[in-house]
Write a protein that holds these residues in place. Structure first.
Motif, short mmCIF file in Angstrom:
data_model
loop_
_atom_site.label_atom_id
_atom_site.label_comp_id
_atom_site.label_asym_id
_atom_site.label_seq_id
_atom_site.Cartn_x
_atom_site.Cartn_y
_atom_site.Cartn_z
N LYS A 111 1.06 -0.95 -0.15
CA LYS A 111 -0.08 0.00 -0.27
C LYS A 111 0.95 1.12 -0.16
O LYS A 111 1.52 1.18 1.02
N TYR A 112 0.42 2.27 -0.89
CA TYR A 112 1.30 3.63 -1.06
C TYR A 112 1.00 4.51 0.16
O TYR A 112 -0.04 4.76 0.83
N PRO A 113 2.20 4.09 0.79
CA PRO A 113 2.13 4.61 2.33
C PRO A 113 1.48 6.54 2.38
O PRO A 113 0.63 6.89 3.26
N ALA A 114 2.17 7.18 1.27
CA ALA A 114 0.91 8.55 0.91
C ALA A 114 -0.17 8.24 0.72
O ALA A 114 -1.05 9.33 1.04
N ASN A 115 -0.91 7.33 0.14
CA ASN A 115 -2.31 7.08 0.26
C ASN A 115 -2.54 6.03 -0.02
O ASN A 115 -2.75 5.14 -0.63
N PRO A 116 -3.29 4.71 1.39
CA PRO A 116 -2.68 3.51 1.25
C PRO A 116 -4.13 3.20 0.28
O PRO A 116 -3.60 1.58 0.54
N LYS A 117 -4.69 3.76 -0.13
CA LYS A 117 -5.45 3.71 -1.26
C LYS A 117 -4.90 2.86 -2.59
O LYS A 117 -5.75 2.13 -3.14
N GLU A 118 -3.80 3.26 -2.43
CA GLU A 118 -3.11 3.03 -4.18
C GLU A 118 -2.05 1.58 -3.35
O GLU A 118 -2.24 1.60 -2.57
N ASP B 119 9.92 4.93 -5.75
CA ASP B 119 9.86 3.44 -4.50
C ASP B 119 10.70 4.23 -3.52
O ASP B 119 10.62 5.56 -2.85
N SER B 120 11.58 3.37 -2.77
CA SER B 120 11.99 3.89 -1.28
C SER B 120 12.85 5.07 -0.89
O SER B 120 13.11 5.91 0.19
N ARG B 121 12.82 4.93 -2.26
CA ARG B 121 14.30 6.59 -2.69
C ARG B 121 13.74 7.53 -2.57
O ARG B 121 13.97 8.60 -1.51
N PHE B 122 11.79 8.01 -2.24
CA PHE B 122 11.14 8.93 -2.07
C PHE B 122 10.19 9.06 -1.01
O PHE B 122 10.38 7.67 -0.46
N SER B 123 10.76 10.34 -0.01
CA SER B 123 10.54 9.99 0.96
C SER B 123 8.62 9.66 0.93
O SER B 123 8.19 9.43 2.10
N ASP B 124 7.85 9.68 0.43
CA ASP B 124 6.59 9.50 -0.10
C ASP B 124 6.22 8.51 0.73
O ASP B 124 5.55 7.37 0.49
N VAL B 125 7.20 7.04 -0.18
CA VAL B 125 7.14 6.24 -0.41
C VAL B 125 8.66 5.69 1.05
O VAL B 125 7.90 4.93 2.16
N GLY B 126 9.80 5.84 1.12
CA GLY B 126 10.46 5.45 1.88
C GLY B 126 10.33 4.67 2.84
O GLY B 126 10.44 3.17 1.58
N PHE B 127 10.72 3.58 4.05
CA PHE B 127 11.04 3.00 4.21
C PHE B 127 9.55 2.48 4.58
O PHE B 127 8.76 2.62 5.14
N VAL B 128 8.67 0.34 3.78
CA VAL B 128 7.37 0.62 4.24
C VAL B 128 7.08 -0.50 4.88
O VAL B 128 8.23 -1.40 5.24
N ASN B 129 6.20 -0.50 6.17
CA ASN B 129 6.12 -0.95 7.87
C ASN B 129 5.51 -2.44 6.80
O ASN B 129 4.90 -2.31 6.24
N TYR B 130 6.23 -3.13 7.24
CA TYR B 130 5.42 -5.09 7.10
C TYR B 130 3.93 -4.23 7.30
O TYR B 130 3.04 -5.44 6.38
N LYS B 131 3.17 -3.69 8.08
CA LYS B 131 1.68 -3.22 7.99
C LYS B 131 1.26 -3.13 6.72
O LYS B 131 0.09 -3.56 6.29
N LEU B 132 2.15 -2.94 5.82
CA LEU B 132 1.70 -2.23 4.28
C LEU B 132 2.06 -3.21 3.24
O LEU B 132 1.29 -2.91 2.41
N VAL B 133 3.05 -4.02 3.26
CA VAL B 133 2.76 -5.10 2.33
C VAL B 133 1.38 -5.81 2.42
O VAL B 133 1.16 -6.48 3.52
N VAL B 134 0.90 -6.22 1.31
CA VAL B 134 -0.65 -6.79 1.20
C VAL B 134 0.40 -8.36 0.94
O VAL B 134 -0.90 -8.79 1.73
#
Length: 174
Positions: A67-74, A138-153
């Motif tokens: 789930k995209y951290p800046a917009n988890p619907k995406e 991807d994670s190089r960008f601050s709006d994605v960054g490190f992705v928490n396990y909770k956001l891994v579908v």
């Protein structure tokens, strides 16, 4: 009347079963864009399995839907390149994890998007990159960054379309 009631019960059970399978076991997703070229292409249809991450954490090389951290619907599809505790940097277009240059035969082309200063991936998160590094959010960008396990579908496990590329998706583990 009894037949209608039985039919209604059967439909309800089917709906509940479908909901449980989609929520906890697998779902289908469509690739939108070119960030995972050449591994995955725009409009590819994939089966994402969710079960394995109930028992283990994502590993480097796994292709995951997040789930995209800046917009988890995406949702985004990316490759895990590092996990909690790993040090990541990009220097002269080359990915280094724990000071080791990674051999990445799956990427589209060498990175020309610049360096990325070394960071340490926090616990319970992953660092993800697209295989088309020059065209990937991807994670190089601050709006994605490190992705928490909770956001891994889940893990992209199988391509169902196009039929000419039908089959399992191989992870690129260490």
């Amino acid at each position: 009347m009894k037949e209608l009631l039985d039919l209604g019960k059967s439909i309800l059970v089917a709906i509940i079963a479908a909901f449980l399978i989609i929520t906890f076991v697998f779902e289908t997703v469509s690739v939108d864009g070119h960030s995972m070229d050449p591994t995955l292409n725009n409009k590819d249809r994939l089966i994402v399995e969710k079960v394995s991450y109930y028992f283990r954490a994502p590993k480097p090389g796994d292709i995951v839907v997040i789930k995209y951290p800046a917009n988890p619907k995406e949702k985004f599809i990316k490759r895990v390149v590092a996990v909690g505790g790993d040090k990541v940097k990009i220097e002269n277009g080359k990915l280094y994890v724990n000071d080791v240059a990674k051999n990445e035969p799956y990427i589209l082309e060498p990175m020309v998007t610049g360096d990325f200063n070394e960071v340490t991936v926090p616990n319970n998160t992953v660092f993800v990159l697209g295989d088309n590094r020059n065209n990937s959010r991807d994670s190089r960008f601050s709006d994605v960054g490190f992705v928490n396990y909770k956001l891994v579908v889940g893990r992209a496990a199988f391509r169902i379309y196009p039929f000419s590329r039908f089959g399992t998706l191989k992870s690129a583990h260490k």
